[in-house]
Design a protein around this motif. Structure first.
Motif, PDB file in Angstrom:
ATOM      1  N   ALA A   1      42.240  53.598  40.165  1.00 18.04           N
ATOM      2  CA  ALA A   1      41.600  52.004  40.708  1.00 18.04           C
ATOM      3  C   ALA A   1      42.410  51.734  41.870  1.00 18.04           C
ATOM      4  CB  ALA A   1      42.123  50.841  39.617  1.00 18.04           C
ATOM      5  N   ALA A   2      43.814  51.578  42.019  1.00 22.77           N
ATOM      6  CA  ALA A   2      44.264  51.374  43.208  1.00 22.77           C
ATOM      7  C   ALA A   2      43.535  52.113  44.373  1.00 22.77           C
ATOM      8  CB  ALA A   2      45.816  51.692  42.679  1.00 22.77           C
ATOM      9  N   GLU A   3      43.418  53.641  44.482  1.00 23.24           N
ATOM     10  CA  GLU A   3      43.285  54.235  45.183  1.00 23.24           C
ATOM     11  C   GLU A   3      41.620  53.770  45.495  1.00 23.24           C
ATOM     12  OE1 GLU A   3      44.455  56.937  47.100  1.00 23.24           O
ATOM     13  OE2 GLU A   3      46.247  56.721  45.703  1.00 23.24           O
ATOM     14  N   GLY A   4      41.060  54.290  44.648  1.00 17.46           N
ATOM     15  CA  GLY A   4      39.751  53.429  44.838  1.00 17.46           C
ATOM     16  C   GLY A   4      39.728  52.125  45.752  1.00 17.46           C
ATOM     17  N   ILE A   5      40.148  51.423  45.209  1.00 14.84           N
ATOM     18  CA  ILE A   5      40.534  49.736  45.881  1.00 14.84           C
ATOM     19  C   ILE A   5      41.341  49.359  47.490  1.00 14.84           C
ATOM     20  CG2 ILE A   5      41.926  47.684  45.864  1.00 14.84           C
ATOM     21  CD1 ILE A   5      40.815  48.153  42.495  1.00 14.84           C
ATOM     22  N   VAL A   6      42.154  50.416  47.326  1.00 14.19           N
ATOM     23  CA  VAL A   6      42.583  50.395  49.014  1.00 14.19           C
ATOM     24  C   VAL A   6      41.572  50.901  50.056  1.00 14.19           C
ATOM     25  CG1 VAL A   6      44.831  50.897  49.823  1.00 14.19           C
ATOM     26  CG2 VAL A   6      44.780  49.597  48.490  1.00 14.19           C
ATOM     27  N   PHE A   7      40.594  51.889  49.552  1.00 16.74           N
ATOM     28  CA  PHE A   7      40.108  52.351  49.954  1.00 16.74           C
ATOM     29  C   PHE A   7      39.005  51.711  50.693  1.00 16.74           C
ATOM     30  CE2 PHE A   7      36.481  54.862  51.806  1.00 16.74           C
ATOM     31  CZ  PHE A   7      36.932  55.813  53.046  1.00 16.74           C
TER      32      PHE A   7
ATOM     33  N   GLU B   1      31.762  48.540  27.825  1.00 16.10           N
ATOM     34  CA  GLU B   1      32.445  47.707  28.817  1.00 16.10           C
ATOM     35  C   GLU B   1      31.578  48.258  30.145  1.00 16.10           C
ATOM     36  OE1 GLU B   1      36.957  46.014  28.508  1.00 16.10           O
ATOM     37  OE2 GLU B   1      36.483  47.270  29.622  1.00 16.10           O
ATOM     38  N   ALA B   2      31.503  49.806  30.237  1.00 15.50           N
ATOM     39  CA  ALA B   2      30.788  50.354  31.539  1.00 15.50           C
ATOM     40  C   ALA B   2      29.051  50.562  31.443  1.00 15.50           C
ATOM     41  CB  ALA B   2      31.267  51.474  31.331  1.00 15.50           C
ATOM     42  N   ARG B   3      29.048  50.290  29.808  1.00 16.00           N
ATOM     43  CA  ARG B   3      27.931  50.463  29.778  1.00 16.00           C
ATOM     44  C   ARG B   3      26.854  48.610  29.731  1.00 16.00           C
ATOM     45  NH1 ARG B   3      27.880  51.223  24.678  1.00 16.00           N
ATOM     46  NH2 ARG B   3      27.179  54.043  24.584  1.00 16.00           N
ATOM     47  N   THR B   4      28.212  47.522  29.558  1.00 13.30           N
ATOM     48  CA  THR B   4      27.723  46.441  29.602  1.00 13.30           C
ATOM     49  C   THR B   4      27.400  46.295  31.605  1.00 13.30           C
ATOM     50  OG1 THR B   4      28.744  46.123  27.268  1.00 13.30           O
ATOM     51  CG2 THR B   4      28.182  43.879  28.846  1.00 13.30           C
ATOM     52  N   PHE B   5      28.085  46.580  32.333  1.00 13.41           N
ATOM     53  CA  PHE B   5      28.622  46.541  33.674  1.00 13.41           C
ATOM     54  C   PHE B   5      27.569  46.721  34.273  1.00 13.41           C
ATOM     55  CE2 PHE B   5      29.992  48.042  37.429  1.00 13.41           C
ATOM     56  CZ  PHE B   5      29.996  47.402  38.367  1.00 13.41           C
ATOM     57  N   LEU B   6      26.721  48.282  33.251  1.00 13.58           N
ATOM     58  CA  LEU B   6      25.789  48.406  34.192  1.00 13.58           C
ATOM     59  C   LEU B   6      24.532  47.884  33.723  1.00 13.58           C
ATOM     60  CD1 LEU B   6      26.351  52.665  33.558  1.00 13.58           C
ATOM     61  CD2 LEU B   6      26.450  51.435  35.666  1.00 13.58           C
ATOM     62  N   ASP B   7      23.776  47.318  32.986  1.00 17.46           N
ATOM     63  CA  ASP B   7      23.358  46.484  32.372  1.00 17.46           C
ATOM     64  C   ASP B   7      23.344  45.423  32.809  1.00 17.46           C
ATOM     65  OD1 ASP B   7      22.851  48.345  30.637  1.00 17.46           O
ATOM     66  OD2 ASP B   7      23.274  47.210  28.571  1.00 17.46           O
ATOM     67  N   ARG B   8      24.575  44.428  33.335  1.00 15.96           N
ATOM     68  CA  ARG B   8      23.564  43.184  33.669  1.00 15.96           C
ATOM     69  C   ARG B   8      24.748  42.814  35.155  1.00 15.96           C
ATOM     70  NH1 ARG B   8      27.407  40.764  28.242  1.00 15.96           N
ATOM     71  NH2 ARG B   8      27.652  38.906  30.718  1.00 15.96           N
ATOM     72  N   ILE B   9      25.415  43.398  35.520  1.00 15.43           N
ATOM     73  CA  ILE B   9      25.937  43.274  37.132  1.00 15.43           C
ATOM     74  C   ILE B   9      25.227  43.427  38.411  1.00 15.43           C
ATOM     75  CG2 ILE B   9      26.417  45.803  37.630  1.00 15.43           C
ATOM     76  CD1 ILE B   9      28.571  42.736  38.297  1.00 15.43           C
ATOM     77  N   GLU B  10      25.158  42.286  38.719  1.00 15.63           N
ATOM     78  CA  GLU B  10      24.079  41.871  39.739  1.00 15.63           C
ATOM     79  C   GLU B  10      24.286  42.592  41.611  1.00 15.63           C
ATOM     80  OE1 GLU B  10      23.806  37.413  39.067  1.00 15.63           O
ATOM     81  OE2 GLU B  10      23.103  37.605  36.963  1.00 15.63           O
ATOM     82  N   ALA B  11      24.247  43.547  41.326  1.00 15.32           N
ATOM     83  CA  ALA B  11      24.762  44.203  43.164  1.00 15.32           C
ATOM     84  C   ALA B  11      23.526  45.329  43.326  1.00 15.32           C
ATOM     85  CB  ALA B  11      26.012  44.580  43.375  1.00 15.32           C
ATOM     86  N   GLY B  12      23.317  45.484  44.183  1.00 20.75           N
ATOM     87  CA  GLY B  12      22.484  46.735  44.725  1.00 20.75           C
ATOM     88  C   GLY B  12      22.888  48.051  44.459  1.00 20.75           C
ATOM     89  N   CYS B  13      23.933  48.252  44.468  1.00 24.78           N
ATOM     90  CA  CYS B  13      25.257  49.463  44.373  1.00 24.78           C
ATOM     91  C   CYS B  13      26.055  49.028  43.698  1.00 24.78           C
ATOM     92  CB  CYS B  13      25.697  49.762  46.403  1.00 24.78           C
ATOM     93  SG  CYS B  13      23.976  50.161  47.520  1.00 24.78           S
ATOM     94  N   ILE B  14      26.385  50.021  43.253  1.00 24.40           N
ATOM     95  CA  ILE B  14      27.588  50.167  42.132  1.00 24.40           C
ATOM     96  C   ILE B  14      28.135  51.406  41.658  1.00 24.40           C
ATOM     97  CG2 ILE B  14      26.657  47.926  40.804  1.00 24.40           C
ATOM     98  CD1 ILE B  14      25.676  49.977  38.321  1.00 24.40           C
ATOM     99  N   ASP B  15      29.573  51.540  41.413  1.00 26.36           N
ATOM    100  CA  ASP B  15      30.177  52.437  41.201  1.00 26.36           C
ATOM    101  C   ASP B  15      30.731  52.325  39.869  1.00 26.36           C
ATOM    102  OD1 ASP B  15      29.973  53.463  43.573  1.00 26.36           O
ATOM    103  OD2 ASP B  15      31.694  53.037  44.144  1.00 26.36           O
ATOM    104  N   VAL B  16      31.073  52.879  39.139  1.00 29.66           N
ATOM    105  CA  VAL B  16      32.185  52.723  37.540  1.00 29.66           C
ATOM    106  C   VAL B  16      32.913  54.087  37.419  1.00 29.66           C
ATOM    107  CG1 VAL B  16      31.656  53.597  34.790  1.00 29.66           C
ATOM    108  CG2 VAL B  16      29.706  52.476  36.548  1.00 29.66           C
ATOM    109  N   ASN B  17      33.834  53.983  37.421  1.00 28.61           N
ATOM    110  CA  ASN B  17      35.079  55.296  37.627  1.00 28.61           C
ATOM    111  C   ASN B  17      34.969  55.909  38.444  1.00 28.61           C
ATOM    112  OD1 ASN B  17      36.223  53.717  36.032  1.00 28.61           O
ATOM    113  ND2 ASN B  17      35.185  54.968  34.023  1.00 28.61           N
ATOM    114  N   VAL B  18      34.906  55.520  40.202  1.00 25.51           N
ATOM    115  CA  VAL B  18      34.641  56.699  41.206  1.00 25.51           C
ATOM    116  C   VAL B  18      35.378  56.736  41.921  1.00 25.51           C
ATOM    117  CG1 VAL B  18      33.209  56.815  42.917  1.00 25.51           C
ATOM    118  CG2 VAL B  18      32.056  56.200  41.523  1.00 25.51           C
ATOM    119  N   PRO B  19      36.092  58.526  41.334  1.00 24.02           N
ATOM    120  CA  PRO B  19      37.614  58.488  42.193  1.00 24.02           C
ATOM    121  C   PRO B  19      37.666  57.987  43.756  1.00 24.02           C
ATOM    122  CG  PRO B  19      37.282  59.995  40.795  1.00 24.02           C
ATOM    123  CD  PRO B  19      35.894  58.946  40.971  1.00 24.02           C
ATOM    124  N   GLY B  20      38.213  57.560  44.220  1.00 25.51           N
ATOM    125  CA  GLY B  20      38.882  57.474  46.041  1.00 25.51           C
ATOM    126  C   GLY B  20      37.933  56.076  46.307  1.00 25.51           C
TER     127      GLY B  20
END
Length: 509
Positions: A287-293, A437-456
């Protein structure tokens, strides 16, 4: 990136800085025009050096560019789709040959490090390949013909609007000019591009790549300048507009285009206040790696950049520690420096806004960690501010700077509610080890581009090919995203046609 490539890139930057700056002309009807006040662009990494200049296009020149394009468009609209595609594809070898040259321009005008600067041309190349492939796919511009119960011949096709204006931002001066222009051309339109005066030399690439397409003279025109030429283009009689920029400006354009004798299309990609959710079960190193980049790449000056972290209590302390460790090691420096993580911000106004944000955070006694800057240009340190309430304006206003807030939330549901509690919806991400949590995020987040546990990449990393790019809510106007097979079709309108069967031969596209 090899050391040799970066060495060549750095040498080209150094040579360009030693030489005379280039004054970029407007291109109208295939001719170079130098009308308007001269606007000089300083190198944001070395503000004492002027790297390019352009002229602030007067309103009458903007109107002429639209008129010229309209006349040429009548010829272009009669070119069959397959031939239009073939002509557009002729630009591919030119782009392949100029990716490195364009990278130097972008580095000098915008301050992008090599990888990001080179990506501009690489993305244009990908767009040329993708859009021309999509345009020839079955049904791209013509619906499947069905028998008419009346016995008449019929079809339904997409026809061009006429002339599209394209208003581009400073942060992606080549690709944000080229992408809409390519889409508009494939659909049969003329194009008038208004570049950012902070990247006019880079933006001129959109005209350069069209010269090998064998287009009617005047079909593509490029004008330069600050705000007034953009206002003139909006006020002109263009048939549609592509805009990339702030939500406020995008909304004003929408209102203007809805207020005339009839509504005209606006294809807008606007800002984002992009969140990432980090829950107790997340891999916090990842998470920290992805956040900082995602927060500090390009010094936070991209609409997809991460700007707020929403973390649950069990993960908060360790995540803050890991993010701060990484931020303190970030180096903002000249793009020619091989160790530069990010370059400068765009201008002195951005430097001043950054200073005000940092002072406000310090006055609130929030926890603050910063990176390092090297050089006398418009360099500002990346900043992470922890302990910011989710309702605080620092955590809710788009800053377009390397400024990240971390807010604690009670639980995943609270984080999701906070993530959606904004009028914008461009990118969003989550790091979690919980499948529900991942499934609920995919179902309910209101954004056009979404990442789940993407390295970096917490919220960024979108690239031509398998992924499209665009926003929901106030971040976009159409729901059809760039880099996708439905994007360029927005530059055309549908027409249903019915004829007696003996005239069916007239139904050609």
């Amino acid at each position: 990136m090899s050391a040799d490539n970066h060495s060549t890139f750095a040498a080209a930057m150094s040579e360009a800085r030693r030489g005379s700056y280039r004054t970029v002309p407007h291109i109208v009807s295939g001719e170079e025009v130098f009308d308007g006040a001269l606007l000089k662009r300083e190198d944001p990494s070395n503000p004492d050096i002027i790297v390019s200049a352009c002229h602030d296009a007067p309103a009458e020149l903007v109107a002429r560019a639209v008129s010229v394009s309209r006349a040429a468009q009548r010829e272009w609209a009669n070119v069959p789709l397959q031939e239009r595609v073939e002509r557009v594809r002729r630009a591919i070898p030119f782009v392949e040959q100029h990716i490195e040259d364009w990278a130097v321009r972008v580095a000098l005008e915008i301050g992008k490090p090599y990888a990001a600067a080179r990506a501009e041309g690489a993305e244009v190349l990908a767009i040329l390949n993708m859009y021309t492939e999509y345009a020839t796919a079955p049904g791209a511009f013509e619906d499947e013909k069905l028998p008419d119960p009346s016995g008449m011949a019929n079809d339904s096709v997409l026809k061009p609007y006429g002339v599209f204006g394209v208003i581009t931002p400073f942060n992606y001066p080549i690709v944000q000019a080229a992408g809409p222009a390519i889409g508009a051309l494939l659909a049969g339109n003329g194009v008038v591009v208004k570049t950012s005066h902070q990247g006019a030399w880079s933006g001129q690439a959109v005209y350069e790549l069209t010269r090998d397409m064998d287009l009617p003279v005047g079909l593509v025109n490029v004008i330069h300048g600050a705000d007034e030429p953009g206002r003139a283009l909006v006020a002109s009689d263009v048939d549609g507009l592509s805009f990339t920029g702030s939500v406020a400006v995008g909304r004003s354009i929408l209102q203007s285009f809805a207020a005339g004798p009839y509504p005209r299309p606006v294809i807008a990609e606007m800002g984002g206040k992009n969140p990432v959710i980090v829950t107790d079960s997340a891999d916090l190193e990842q998470a920290a790696e992805g956040i900082v980049f995602s927060a500090f790449d390009l010094s936070g000056q991209k609409c997809s950049a991460l700007s707020r972290v929403l973390v649950t209590p069990g993960a908060r302390d360790r995540l803050v520690e890991l993010v701060e460790q990484r931020v303190r090691s970030i180096k903002s420096a000249d793009p020619s420096d091989t160790d530069s993580f990010a370059g400068p911000v765009v201008d002195t106004d951005a430097v001043e806004r950054h200073a005000k944000l940092l002072a406000e955070a310090e006055a609130e006694t929030f926890r603050i960690a910063t990176g390092s800057t090297y050089g006398d240009g418009y360099f500002v340190p990346p900043v992470v501010v922890s302990g910011v309430p989710v309702t605080h304006k620092l955590a809710n206003v788009e800053h377009f700077l390397p400024f990240l807030t971390i807010s604690e939330v009670h639980d995943f549901e609270s984080a999701l509610a906070a993530a959606n509690q904004t009028d914008m919806g461009l990118t969003a991400g989550i790091y979690t080890g919980d499948l529900d949590e991942a499934r609920t995020f995919l179902d309910r987040i209101e954004a056009g581009c979404i990442d789940v546990n993407v390295p970096g990449h917490a919220t960024t990393g979108w690239w031509p090919g398998p992924q499209t790019f665009g926003g929901w809510k106030g971040s976009g106007t159409t729901g059809k995203q760039t880099l996708g097979k439905w994007y360029f079709q927005q530059f055309a309108r549908q027409q249903a046609r019915k004829l007696p069967p003996e005239l069916e031969h007239l139904l050609t596209y």
